[in-house]
Scaffold this active site. Structure first.
Site, PDB file in Angstrom:
ATOM      1  N   ARG A  47       0.297  -1.399   0.074  1.00  0.00           N
ATOM      2  CA  ARG A  47       0.151  -0.107  -0.095  1.00  0.00           C
ATOM      3  C   ARG A  47       1.113   1.481   0.049  1.00  0.00           C
ATOM      4  O   ARG A  47       0.475   1.949  -0.910  1.00  0.00           O
ATOM      5  CB  ARG A  47      -0.853  -0.054   1.167  1.00  0.00           C
ATOM      6  N   TYR A  99     -14.075  19.087 -16.875  1.00  0.00           N
ATOM      7  CA  TYR A  99     -14.188  17.355 -16.398  1.00  0.00           C
ATOM      8  C   TYR A  99     -15.643  17.108 -15.803  1.00  0.00           C
ATOM      9  O   TYR A  99     -15.420  17.154 -13.951  1.00  0.00           O
ATOM     10  CB  TYR A  99     -13.694  16.364 -16.540  1.00  0.00           C
ATOM     11  N   ASP A 170      -4.896  19.449 -14.935  1.00  0.00           N
ATOM     12  CA  ASP A 170      -5.026  18.269 -15.850  1.00  0.00           C
ATOM     13  C   ASP A 170      -5.213  18.837 -17.483  1.00  0.00           C
ATOM     14  O   ASP A 170      -5.370  18.683 -18.170  1.00  0.00           O
ATOM     15  CB  ASP A 170      -6.780  17.933 -15.384  1.00  0.00           C
ATOM     16  N   LYS A 195      -6.546   6.948 -19.812  1.00  0.00           N
ATOM     17  CA  LYS A 195      -6.887   7.489 -21.060  1.00  0.00           C
ATOM     18  C   LYS A 195      -5.708   7.263 -22.161  1.00  0.00           C
ATOM     19  O   LYS A 195      -5.186   5.559 -22.527  1.00  0.00           O
ATOM     20  CB  LYS A 195      -6.601   8.920 -20.815  1.00  0.00           C
TER      21      LYS A 195
END
Length: 368
Positions: A47, A99, A170, A195
């Protein structure tokens, strides 16, 4: 090294006893300690860190010209971590064409915790007008989703530095191959690695890259490691595999998108084409200045029923998301829901790597 070389070599951190050229998948969740309690392999618990994730973070930091990177289990988680790391009561300036997933986060999850002004960031004077005593961050999305607006990062960076604000960008639509916001003054760069970075519509992920490892970045890293919303070793392996071909895939996406944009810009059934590579685009000069390529996303306004057009494609997949090798098409307003500001006749297109003649033929028959 140049981008193509970085993409292939910067993530090859693992040197196994078997001499693997491609780093193997490290599935162990825990790692040996030595007699003094240290961790000779550099990892203590998956983690917190993992060899595959460390390799992914290294290559992304190098591609984006940053000093460090944090990988997350999704793009939404990456963005949410930035917002979560801000002090409660902070004010954020964000784009009006943002977005919808991030906009929804800010309006619902962070309601009562952060305050937000959504403004047109292509108008820098508006930014100065909306800065308050508690403003902590300017969040930029360029190119924007779905209208492909371009924000001048150099100008906005100067405003952010003047007021001692963090500038986060972004850059998902551009990829690190066509735009490096840190070189233009941004403090943090965000990508949905689902993406273009993943590029094959088969892995979920998000990435943050920082220019400087400051106090805010320490909080972001702390949220990543303690909160634990991290990608699996296999997800990191898939992303590392895909990054090796990213520069060449992006060249193909951009070439096809430009050809399709030019074709649609003179089509009698198209009202408007939003693609920053076209000279007719409102911010084409800015895009040319800060991008080395215009990537593979474009949006169009059709004359008539947009839903009918997307229902008639044959080669394109009518599906959300973007950046895969296959071409995708969607009626964006119906994805975003009843409170959308996206025009009902807007179609968003992720131009894939099929032959451009086949892409154009499918759009033509759907419009026909």
């Amino acid at each position: 090294m140049q981008t193509e070389t970085i993409a292939i070599h910067a993530g090859n951190l693992t040197h196994s006893t078997t001499g693997d050229v491609t780093p193997p998948i490290s599935l162990s969740t825990t790692f040996f300690r030595d007699e003094n309690g240290g961790y000779p392999g550099g990892h203590m618990y998956s983690r917190v860190s993992n060899p595959n994730r460390s390799a992914l973070e290294k290559v992304m930091a190098d591609l984006e010209k940053g000093t460090d990177a944090c990988a997350f289990s999704s793009g939404n988680t990456a963005g949410m971590t930035v917002f979560q790391a801000l002090p409660p009561g902070s004010h954020i300036i964000a784009p009006d064409d943002m977005y919808w997933g991030f906009k929804k986060q800010l309006q619902s999850i962070f309601e009562g915790i952060l305050t937000i002004d959504f403004i047109d960031l292509t108008q820098p004077d508006l930014i100065e007008e909306h800065i308050k005593s508690n403003t902590a961050m300017i969040w930029v999305e360029t190119p924007s989703n779905p209208l492909l607006k371009i924000t001048d990062l150099t100008v906005v960076s100067a405003i952010a530095k003047k007021h001692k604000l963090t500038l986060a960008c972004d850059s998902t639509f551009a990829s690190p191959c066509f735009q490096n916001p840190i070189l233009l003054g941004a403090d943090i760069v965000m990508h949905s690695s689902t993406k273009y970075i993943g590029g094959h519509s088969d892995v979920l992920g998000g990435i943050l890259v920082t220019a400087v490892q400051d106090e805010l970045w320490s909080r972001i890293r702390n949220i990543q490691q303690i909160g634990g919303a991290v990608p699996s070793p296999f997800d990191c392996f898939l992303l590392l595999r895909s990054i090796k071909t990213l520069p060449y895939r992006m060249k193909g996406h951009a070439e096809n998108a430009m050809a399709l944009a030019k074709y649609l810009s003179v089509h009698p059934k198209i009202e408007a084409v939003y693609y920053p590579g076209l000279p007719s685009h409102a911010q084409h000069e800015i895009a040319t200045k800060q991008m080395s390529g215009f990537a593979g996303m474009l949006s169009i306004l059709v004359k008539g029923d947009a839903r009918k057009v997307v229902n008639q494609v044959r080669l394109f997949a009518q599906a959300t998301s973007l950046g895969g090798v296959e071409s995708l098409i969607e009626h964006r307003a119906s994805v975003e829901g009843p409170d959308t500001k996206t025009p009902q006749n807007l179609i968003r297109i992720s131009v894939g790597l099929e032959h451009i003649d086949d892409i154009i033929a499918d759009i033509e028959q759907a419009l026909g």
